[in-house]
Design a protein around this motif. Structure first.
Motif, PDB file in Angstrom:
ATOM      1  N   GLY A  29       0.839  -1.184   0.000  1.00 14.99           N
ATOM      2  CA  GLY A  29       0.000   0.000   0.000  1.00 14.99           C
ATOM      3  C   GLY A  29       0.877   1.237   0.000  1.00 14.99           C
ATOM      4  O   GLY A  29       2.113   1.150  -0.049  1.00 14.99           O
ATOM      5  N   ALA A  30       0.266   2.393   0.071  1.00 19.66           N
ATOM      6  CA  ALA A  30       1.018   3.642   0.041  1.00 19.66           C
ATOM      7  C   ALA A  30       1.950   3.797   1.240  1.00 19.66           C
ATOM      8  O   ALA A  30       3.074   4.271   1.097  1.00 19.66           O
ATOM      9  CB  ALA A  30       0.056   4.827  -0.032  1.00 19.66           C
ATOM     10  N   ARG A  31       1.506   3.373   2.436  1.00 18.40           N
ATOM     11  CA  ARG A  31       2.300   3.592   3.643  1.00 18.40           C
ATOM     12  C   ARG A  31       2.786   2.328   4.325  1.00 18.40           C
ATOM     13  O   ARG A  31       3.665   2.392   5.182  1.00 18.40           O
ATOM     14  CB  ARG A  31       1.490   4.409   4.651  1.00 18.40           C
ATOM     15  CG  ARG A  31       1.172   5.811   4.159  1.00 18.40           C
ATOM     16  CD  ARG A  31       0.499   6.634   5.214  1.00 18.40           C
ATOM     17  NE  ARG A  31       1.375   6.835   6.364  1.00 18.40           N
ATOM     18  CZ  ARG A  31       0.939   7.258   7.546  1.00 18.40           C
ATOM     19  NH1 ARG A  31      -0.333   7.510   7.737  1.00 18.40           N
ATOM     20  NH2 ARG A  31       1.793   7.421   8.537  1.00 18.40           N
ATOM     21  N   MET A  32       2.202   1.187   4.000  1.00 16.54           N
ATOM     22  CA  MET A  32       2.637  -0.060   4.634  1.00 16.54           C
ATOM     23  C   MET A  32       2.294  -1.249   3.746  1.00 16.54           C
ATOM     24  O   MET A  32       1.640  -1.094   2.717  1.00 16.54           O
ATOM     25  CB  MET A  32       2.032  -0.223   6.037  1.00 16.54           C
ATOM     26  CG  MET A  32       0.545  -0.509   6.090  1.00 16.54           C
ATOM     27  SD  MET A  32      -0.036  -0.886   7.779  1.00 16.54           S
ATOM     28  CE  MET A  32       0.129  -2.673   7.794  1.00 16.54           C
ATOM     29  N   GLU A 102      -0.858   9.533  11.852  1.00 16.62           N
ATOM     30  CA  GLU A 102       0.148  10.555  11.576  1.00 16.62           C
ATOM     31  C   GLU A 102       1.447   9.874  11.187  1.00 16.62           C
ATOM     32  O   GLU A 102       1.709   8.735  11.589  1.00 16.62           O
ATOM     33  CB  GLU A 102       0.357  11.427  12.819  1.00 16.62           C
ATOM     34  CG  GLU A 102      -0.839  12.276  13.167  1.00 16.62           C
ATOM     35  CD  GLU A 102      -0.568  13.181  14.352  1.00 16.62           C
ATOM     36  OE1 GLU A 102       0.595  13.531  14.589  1.00 16.62           O
ATOM     37  OE2 GLU A 102      -1.531  13.523  15.040  1.00 16.62           O
ATOM     38  N   ALA A 103       2.271  10.557  10.444  1.00 18.73           N
ATOM     39  CA  ALA A 103       3.559   9.990  10.050  1.00 18.73           C
ATOM     40  C   ALA A 103       4.381   9.658  11.278  1.00 18.73           C
ATOM     41  O   ALA A 103       4.473  10.469  12.206  1.00 18.73           O
ATOM     42  CB  ALA A 103       4.309  10.979   9.163  1.00 18.73           C
ATOM     43  N   HIS A 104       4.913   8.467  11.303  1.00 19.66           N
ATOM     44  CA  HIS A 104       5.756   7.970  12.396  1.00 19.66           C
ATOM     45  C   HIS A 104       5.064   8.071  13.749  1.00 19.66           C
ATOM     46  O   HIS A 104       5.698   8.296  14.752  1.00 19.66           O
ATOM     47  CB  HIS A 104       7.096   8.712  12.421  1.00 19.66           C
ATOM     48  CG  HIS A 104       7.827   8.605  11.141  1.00 19.66           C
ATOM     49  ND1 HIS A 104       8.391   7.438  10.694  1.00 19.66           N
ATOM     50  CD2 HIS A 104       8.058   9.516  10.164  1.00 19.66           C
ATOM     51  CE1 HIS A 104       8.953   7.641   9.528  1.00 19.66           C
ATOM     52  NE2 HIS A 104       8.764   8.894   9.171  1.00 19.66           N
ATOM     53  N   GLU A 105       3.735   7.900  13.751  1.00 17.15           N
ATOM     54  CA  GLU A 105       2.975   7.954  15.001  1.00 17.15           C
ATOM     55  C   GLU A 105       3.393   6.816  15.913  1.00 17.15           C
ATOM     56  O   GLU A 105       3.682   5.715  15.456  1.00 17.15           O
ATOM     57  CB  GLU A 105       1.484   7.849  14.679  1.00 17.15           C
ATOM     58  CG  GLU A 105       0.612   7.929  15.909  1.00 17.15           C
ATOM     59  CD  GLU A 105      -0.857   7.950  15.524  1.00 17.15           C
ATOM     60  OE1 GLU A 105      -1.539   6.976  15.844  1.00 17.15           O
ATOM     61  OE2 GLU A 105      -1.284   8.939  14.912  1.00 17.15           O
TER      62      GLU A 105
END
Length: 108
Positions: A29-32, A102-105
């Protein structure tokens, strides 16, 4: 039952698990990365190669990461069961839960 990818993979996507998966059920996916719950054969090959320890058997997902079990399944709501990640490549979307992080949450 299936394996689940959780929070440590968000914004990391190492892909060692993708290379190890014998049935090509780990989608990007886009983030993971996401494991297709119907295509996974529960072999466990992906779990020990993950450098950030983001992969666990569904029954062993830590309680703070429980939302990722549903997020892995939700990623495939629109895709269905494509029958292999390699032919699709990067899918420019994420499960709603992951998209909202959030990014790097920190761990939820």
């Amino acid at each position: 039952m299936t394996y689940v990818i959780s929070q440590p993979c968000v914004d990391v996507k190492d892909r060692a698990c993708v290379d190890e998966c014998p049935v090509d059920c780990i989608y990007e996916g886009a983030r993971m990365l996401y494991i297709h719950p119907d295509e996974c054969v529960d072999c466990g090959a992906c779990e020990p190669v993950c450098p950030v320890e983001a992969i666990a058997y569904e029954d062993d997902v830590p309680a703070p990461m429980a939302a990722f079990t549903a997020a892995n399944a939700a990623f495939f709501d629109d895709l269905g069961s494509p029958g292999g990640a390699a032919k699709l490549g990067l899918i420019e979307k994420d499960a709603p839960y992951v998209a909202g992080l959030e990014a790097h949450e920190a761990t939820p």
